[in-house]
Design a protein around this motif. Structure first.
Motif, PDB file in Angstrom:
ATOM      1  N   CYS A   3      32.977 -25.993  46.850  1.00  0.00           N
ATOM      2  CA  CYS A   3      32.422 -26.127  45.496  1.00  0.00           C
ATOM      3  C   CYS A   3      30.895 -26.170  45.526  1.00  0.00           C
ATOM      4  O   CYS A   3      30.220 -25.535  44.711  1.00  0.00           O
ATOM      5  N   HIS A  29      37.120 -18.436  46.253  1.00  0.00           N
ATOM      6  CA  HIS A  29      37.123 -19.856  45.888  1.00  0.00           C
ATOM      7  C   HIS A  29      37.497 -20.044  44.408  1.00  0.00           C
ATOM      8  O   HIS A  29      38.284 -20.922  44.059  1.00  0.00           O
ATOM      9  N   CYS A  33      40.007 -22.653  42.267  1.00  0.00           N
ATOM     10  CA  CYS A  33      39.280 -23.852  41.813  1.00  0.00           C
ATOM     11  C   CYS A  33      38.948 -23.746  40.329  1.00  0.00           C
ATOM     12  O   CYS A  33      38.076 -22.992  39.932  1.00  0.00           O
ATOM     13  N   CYS A  36      35.209 -24.982  39.287  1.00  0.00           N
ATOM     14  CA  CYS A  36      34.128 -24.025  39.532  1.00  0.00           C
ATOM     15  C   CYS A  36      34.217 -22.839  38.573  1.00  0.00           C
ATOM     16  O   CYS A  36      33.198 -22.336  38.103  1.00  0.00           O
TER      17      CYS A  36
HETATM   18 ZN   LIG Z   1      35.194 -25.355  43.407  1.00  0.00          ZN
END
Ligand SMILES: [Zn+2]
Lengths: 79, 229
Positions: A3, A29, A33, A36
């Motif tokens: 992150c 990612h 996530c 994010c």
């Molecule tokens: Zn993240």
């Protein structure tokens, strides 16, 4: 990429300024996530809103004063 | 007189870049060249030769943008007017120093940004530094994170949204404000912003990232779902 890495590269990513390897890592990612993804989307949206804003207008009296100052300068220059 | 290739136009009809979610390829920032028209170098060349009308046409094109810039940097209308006027007068006096290695507008912005900074520094007892690196990035992770829904800005009247943005810019520290204004309002590239301020590209980038995160945070307080304005 974690992150913290995403936040670090956020600006570069939004500006299309990230090299392909890092971009792939970052997007990998984002796939898992949610936080994010939200940060990326909202920051992008925020810049877009700022970009499209027109917060200051040039008042006509300010413009007149500018042009008279300018004409004075321009006329003192010419011959 | 210079009258051959002048097309009147107010503002620039910039395209809105789409908001399509994080996983699609982000559209790069709009190109700053969208504000420079093809005949600009002809106007500059004519102005250099002493054509006053050509210079005034350049002023007509950029006065609104330059005023917005000086207003945003100084945060003060009187200073903004002085900075704008001096910027155009200086540009005219130093026109021979402009060699066309950058866009005319970038060169003008550099002058206007310096005039604004000078005035801002006079009014600010606490000096700020544009050049020193911003301290470590441990603290950048946003703490307030809430869902905005699909088009949060649509719940706001244009004037209301502009009020929020103006207030945000005014309250931002000068070192972040200046970079955000040049980069995301004036749409200079990172390189152009660095040149305009005489600082490094990494210094621009670290300030820009922080300023953008602060902008998101500010809007989050308005846009989070279920929050009244
Ligand atoms: Zn993240």
């Amino acid at each position: 990429m974690n992150c913290k890495g995403v936040i670090h590269e956020l600006s570069n990513y939004l500006d299309g300024d990230l090299d392909p390897g890092l971009k792939t890592e970052l997007e990998r990612h984002l796939e898992h996530c949610e936080d994010c993804t939200m940060i990326v989307d909202q920051t992008k949206k925020s810049i877009e809103i700022l970009c499209d804003s027109r917060p200051v207008e040039l008042p006509s009296e300010v413009r007149s004063r500018l042009h008279s100052a300018l004409r004075q300068k321009l006329s003192s220059r010419s011959t | 007189m210079f009258n051959a290739i002048f097309i009147p136009e107010k503002g620039h009809g910039a395209p809105v870049w789409g908001f399509s979610g994080a996983l699609s390829t982000p559209n790069p920032h709009r190109l700053p060249s969208s504000i420079a028209r093809e005949d600009e170098h002809l106007l500059v060349a004519a102005a250099k030769k002493g054509d006053a009308a050509a210079f005034e046409e350049l002023v007509n094109r950029y006065e609104e943008k330059v005023f917005r810039l000086t207003r945003n940097i100084t945060g003060n209308r009187e200073d903004a007017e002085d900075a704008m006027q001096d910027a155009f007068l200086k540009a005219y006096s130093h026109l021979q120093d402009f060699h066309g290695d950058s866009r005319f507008y970038t060169w003008l912005v550099r002058i206007a940004a310096n005039e604004s900074l000078m005035r801002l520094r006079k009014r600010r007892p606490n000096q700020f530094s544009l050049d020193e690196p911003v301290e470590g990035d441990t603290d950048l992770m946003p703490r307030e994170l809430e869902d905005w829904g699909p088009s949060p800005e649509q719940g706001y009247a244009q004037a209301e949204l502009q009020g929020i943005l103006s207030e945000f810019i005014e309250q931002l520290d000068p070192e972040f404000r200046i970079v955000l204004v040049l980069r995301d309002l004036e749409e200079l590239s990172t390189q152009e912003t660095a040149e305009a301020l005489g600082i490094s590209v990494p210094a621009v980038k670290s300030r820009l990232l922080r300023a953008r995160l602060k902008l998101r945070e500010k809007l989050n307080r308005h846009f989070r779902r279920g929050t009244l304005h």
